[in-house]
Design a protein around this motif. Structure first.
Motif, PDB file in Angstrom:
ATOM      1  N   GLY A  58       0.799  -1.224   0.000  1.00  0.00           N
ATOM      2  CA  GLY A  58       0.000   0.000   0.000  1.00  0.00           C
ATOM      3  C   GLY A  58       0.830   1.271   0.000  1.00  0.00           C
ATOM      4  O   GLY A  58       0.364   2.329  -0.413  1.00  0.00           O
ATOM      5  N   LYS A  59       2.064   1.168   0.425  1.00  0.00           N
ATOM      6  CA  LYS A  59       2.957   2.331   0.487  1.00  0.00           C
ATOM      7  C   LYS A  59       3.820   2.484  -0.759  1.00  0.00           C
ATOM      8  O   LYS A  59       4.309   3.578  -1.028  1.00  0.00           O
ATOM      9  CB  LYS A  59       3.887   2.217   1.701  1.00  0.00           C
ATOM     10  N   VAL A  60       4.035   1.386  -1.503  1.00  0.00           N
ATOM     11  CA  VAL A  60       4.980   1.458  -2.620  1.00  0.00           C
ATOM     12  C   VAL A  60       4.395   1.128  -3.989  1.00  0.00           C
ATOM     13  O   VAL A  60       4.882   1.635  -4.996  1.00  0.00           O
ATOM     14  CB  VAL A  60       6.221   0.555  -2.395  1.00  0.00           C
ATOM     15  N   PHE A  61       3.377   0.305  -4.034  1.00  0.00           N
ATOM     16  CA  PHE A  61       2.873  -0.171  -5.325  1.00  0.00           C
ATOM     17  C   PHE A  61       1.878   0.809  -5.912  1.00  0.00           C
ATOM     18  O   PHE A  61       0.800   1.011  -5.389  1.00  0.00           O
ATOM     19  CB  PHE A  61       2.246  -1.562  -5.157  1.00  0.00           C
ATOM     20  N   ARG A  62       2.270   1.457  -7.012  1.00  0.00           N
ATOM     21  CA  ARG A  62       1.441   2.474  -7.642  1.00  0.00           C
ATOM     22  C   ARG A  62       0.408   1.845  -8.577  1.00  0.00           C
ATOM     23  O   ARG A  62      -0.718   2.287  -8.669  1.00  0.00           O
ATOM     24  CB  ARG A  62       2.376   3.424  -8.394  1.00  0.00           C
ATOM     25  N   GLY A  63       0.806   0.819  -9.343  1.00  0.00           N
ATOM     26  CA  GLY A  63      -0.097   0.155 -10.279  1.00  0.00           C
ATOM     27  C   GLY A  63       0.677  -0.402 -11.448  1.00  0.00           C
ATOM     28  O   GLY A  63       1.900  -0.413 -11.450  1.00  0.00           O
ATOM     29  N   GLY A  64      -0.054  -0.857 -12.437  1.00  0.00           N
ATOM     30  CA  GLY A  64       0.611  -1.425 -13.594  1.00  0.00           C
ATOM     31  C   GLY A  64      -0.342  -1.642 -14.742  1.00  0.00           C
ATOM     32  O   GLY A  64      -1.556  -1.464 -14.614  1.00  0.00           O
ATOM     33  N   ILE A  65       0.244  -2.037 -15.858  1.00  0.00           N
ATOM     34  CA  ILE A  65      -0.534  -2.334 -17.047  1.00  0.00           C
ATOM     35  C   ILE A  65       0.003  -3.621 -17.654  1.00  0.00           C
ATOM     36  O   ILE A  65       1.210  -3.807 -17.750  1.00  0.00           O
ATOM     37  CB  ILE A  65      -0.506  -1.168 -18.057  1.00  0.00           C
ATOM     38  N   VAL A  66      -0.925  -4.498 -18.016  1.00  0.00           N
ATOM     39  CA  VAL A  66      -0.551  -5.707 -18.732  1.00  0.00           C
ATOM     40  C   VAL A  66      -0.659  -5.372 -20.215  1.00  0.00           C
ATOM     41  O   VAL A  66      -1.734  -5.030 -20.704  1.00  0.00           O
ATOM     42  CB  VAL A  66      -1.458  -6.897 -18.359  1.00  0.00           C
ATOM     43  N   CYS A  67       0.464  -5.444 -20.890  1.00  0.00           N
ATOM     44  CA  CYS A  67       0.525  -5.081 -22.311  1.00  0.00           C
ATOM     45  C   CYS A  67       0.991  -6.287 -23.123  1.00  0.00           C
ATOM     46  O   CYS A  67       1.944  -6.206 -23.885  1.00  0.00           O
ATOM     47  CB  CYS A  67       1.417  -3.865 -22.513  1.00  0.00           C
ATOM     48  N   TYR A  68       0.303  -7.383 -22.930  1.00  0.00           N
ATOM     49  CA  TYR A  68       0.667  -8.644 -23.566  1.00  0.00           C
ATOM     50  C   TYR A  68       0.493  -8.576 -25.077  1.00  0.00           C
ATOM     51  O   TYR A  68       1.326  -9.031 -25.823  1.00  0.00           O
ATOM     52  CB  TYR A  68      -0.209  -9.759 -22.971  1.00  0.00           C
ATOM     53  N   ASP A  69      -0.575  -7.991 -25.513  1.00  0.00           N
ATOM     54  CA  ASP A  69      -0.897  -7.932 -26.935  1.00  0.00           C
ATOM     55  C   ASP A  69      -0.325  -6.657 -27.573  1.00  0.00           C
ATOM     56  O   ASP A  69      -0.237  -5.611 -26.923  1.00  0.00           O
ATOM     57  CB  ASP A  69      -2.422  -7.961 -27.106  1.00  0.00           C
ATOM     58  N   ILE A  70       0.023  -6.758 -28.838  1.00  0.00           N
ATOM     59  CA  ILE A  70       0.550  -5.603 -29.575  1.00  0.00           C
ATOM     60  C   ILE A  70      -0.428  -4.433 -29.546  1.00  0.00           C
ATOM     61  O   ILE A  70      -0.018  -3.276 -29.465  1.00  0.00           O
ATOM     62  CB  ILE A  70       0.894  -5.992 -31.033  1.00  0.00           C
ATOM     63  N   PHE A  71      -1.718  -4.713 -29.580  1.00  0.00           N
ATOM     64  CA  PHE A  71      -2.730  -3.655 -29.549  1.00  0.00           C
ATOM     65  C   PHE A  71      -2.508  -2.733 -28.351  1.00  0.00           C
ATOM     66  O   PHE A  71      -2.551  -1.506 -28.485  1.00  0.00           O
ATOM     67  CB  PHE A  71      -4.140  -4.262 -29.504  1.00  0.00           C
ATOM     68  N   VAL A  72      -2.276  -3.308 -27.185  1.00  0.00           N
ATOM     69  CA  VAL A  72      -2.081  -2.504 -25.973  1.00  0.00           C
ATOM     70  C   VAL A  72      -0.771  -1.718 -26.059  1.00  0.00           C
ATOM     71  O   VAL A  72      -0.727  -0.539 -25.698  1.00  0.00           O
ATOM     72  CB  VAL A  72      -2.123  -3.386 -24.705  1.00  0.00           C
ATOM     73  N   LYS A  73       0.263  -2.361 -26.556  1.00  0.00           N
ATOM     74  CA  LYS A  73       1.546  -1.667 -26.709  1.00  0.00           C
ATOM     75  C   LYS A  73       1.396  -0.442 -27.610  1.00  0.00           C
ATOM     76  O   LYS A  73       1.904   0.631 -27.316  1.00  0.00           O
ATOM     77  CB  LYS A  73       2.598  -2.621 -27.277  1.00  0.00           C
ATOM     78  N   GLU A  74       0.675  -0.613 -28.718  1.00  0.00           N
ATOM     79  CA  GLU A  74       0.531   0.481 -29.680  1.00  0.00           C
ATOM     80  C   GLU A  74      -0.548   1.488 -29.295  1.00  0.00           C
ATOM     81  O   GLU A  74      -0.315   2.701 -29.327  1.00  0.00           O
ATOM     82  CB  GLU A  74       0.189  -0.089 -31.067  1.00  0.00           C
ATOM     83  N   GLN A  75      -1.730   1.013 -28.945  1.00  0.00           N
ATOM     84  CA  GLN A  75      -2.880   1.898 -28.757  1.00  0.00           C
ATOM     85  C   GLN A  75      -2.958   2.539 -27.370  1.00  0.00           C
ATOM     86  O   GLN A  75      -3.476   3.640 -27.241  1.00  0.00           O
ATOM     87  CB  GLN A  75      -4.179   1.145 -29.053  1.00  0.00           C
ATOM     88  N   ILE A  76      -2.491   1.855 -26.366  1.00  0.00           N
ATOM     89  CA  ILE A  76      -2.560   2.403 -25.002  1.00  0.00           C
ATOM     90  C   ILE A  76      -1.235   3.063 -24.605  1.00  0.00           C
ATOM     91  O   ILE A  76      -1.216   4.150 -24.052  1.00  0.00           O
ATOM     92  CB  ILE A  76      -2.921   1.303 -23.971  1.00  0.00           C
ATOM     93  N   LEU A  77      -0.118   2.386 -24.908  1.00  0.00           N
ATOM     94  CA  LEU A  77       1.187   2.896 -24.495  1.00  0.00           C
ATOM     95  C   LEU A  77       1.932   3.617 -25.619  1.00  0.00           C
ATOM     96  O   LEU A  77       3.061   4.073 -25.421  1.00  0.00           O
ATOM     97  CB  LEU A  77       2.034   1.764 -23.916  1.00  0.00           C
ATOM     98  N   ASN A  78       1.297   3.726 -26.774  1.00  0.00           N
ATOM     99  CA  ASN A  78       1.832   4.523 -27.892  1.00  0.00           C
ATOM    100  C   ASN A  78       3.227   4.128 -28.368  1.00  0.00           C
ATOM    101  O   ASN A  78       4.037   4.993 -28.725  1.00  0.00           O
ATOM    102  CB  ASN A  78       1.811   6.016 -27.533  1.00  0.00           C
ATOM    103  N   VAL A  79       3.504   2.830 -28.365  1.00  0.00           N
ATOM    104  CA  VAL A  79       4.746   2.364 -28.978  1.00  0.00           C
ATOM    105  C   VAL A  79       4.529   2.424 -30.494  1.00  0.00           C
ATOM    106  O   VAL A  79       3.567   1.859 -30.998  1.00  0.00           O
ATOM    107  CB  VAL A  79       5.097   0.924 -28.541  1.00  0.00           C
ATOM    108  N   PRO A  80       5.393   3.118 -31.216  1.00  0.00           N
ATOM    109  CA  PRO A  80       5.201   3.227 -32.663  1.00  0.00           C
ATOM    110  C   PRO A  80       5.212   1.857 -33.352  1.00  0.00           C
ATOM    111  O   PRO A  80       6.056   1.007 -33.047  1.00  0.00           O
ATOM    112  CB  PRO A  80       6.394   4.075 -33.118  1.00  0.00           C
TER     113      PRO A  80
END
Length: 158
Positions: free
Chosen positions: A42-64
């Protein structure tokens, strides 16, 4: 139950008032789950994103798209993008991004066999990149990669 290295990493992050976030491809949320079970989550963990699929890498995290095409989704270059974009998204002190091959498929090759893991960590001080080939079952590879990520964070803050 988190390993001792993960528990120690969370404890040291807390003692230095740092937080951490994750961008997970190959580990598919397992790293976040492991950190969430530590005493200090609760003091250190901010959060995260699972970017398993290319769609998430490109559309959510904006990897070209051209970066993914040129280097493959499981690469140091893509992992760096994931780390930098996630660090900005979560405003985290430490952000760990991880891609790789825990099982056959993907961009597997002689140069990049199953077990190849790419880790990139954005820190308040610098950017750390690490690549390593782990052996074992997919679960063993994932768990070894998670522990290695915690070890790399500890090496920076200790």
């Amino acid at each position: 139950m988190p390993t001792e290295i993960i528990s120690k990493c969370a404890r040291i992050l807390k003692s230095q008032n740092y937080n951490i976030a994750f961008a997970e491809s190959v580990t598919a949320g397992r790293m976040a789950a492991e950190f969430s079970m530590t005493k200090n989550s609760g003091k250190v963990f901010r959060g995260g994103i699972v970017c398993y699929d290319i769609f998430v890498k490109e559309q959510i995290l904006n990897v070209p798209h051209n970066i993914i095409e040129k280097y493959t989704p499981e690469s140091a270059e893509v992992t760096r993008y994931l780390a930098e974009k996630t660090a900005a998204m979560f405003c985290a002190d430490f952000t760990v991004a991880i891609t790789g091959l825990a099982s056959p498929g993907g961009s597997e090759s002689k140069e990049k066999p199953v077990g190849t893991i790419f880790i990139c960590i954005v820190t308040p001080f610098n950017l750390i990149e690490h690549a390593e080939v782990f052996s074992g079952t997919p679960e063993q590879i994932v768990l070894k990669a998670i522990d290695k990520s915690a070890e790399l964070v500890l090496a920076i803050i200790n």
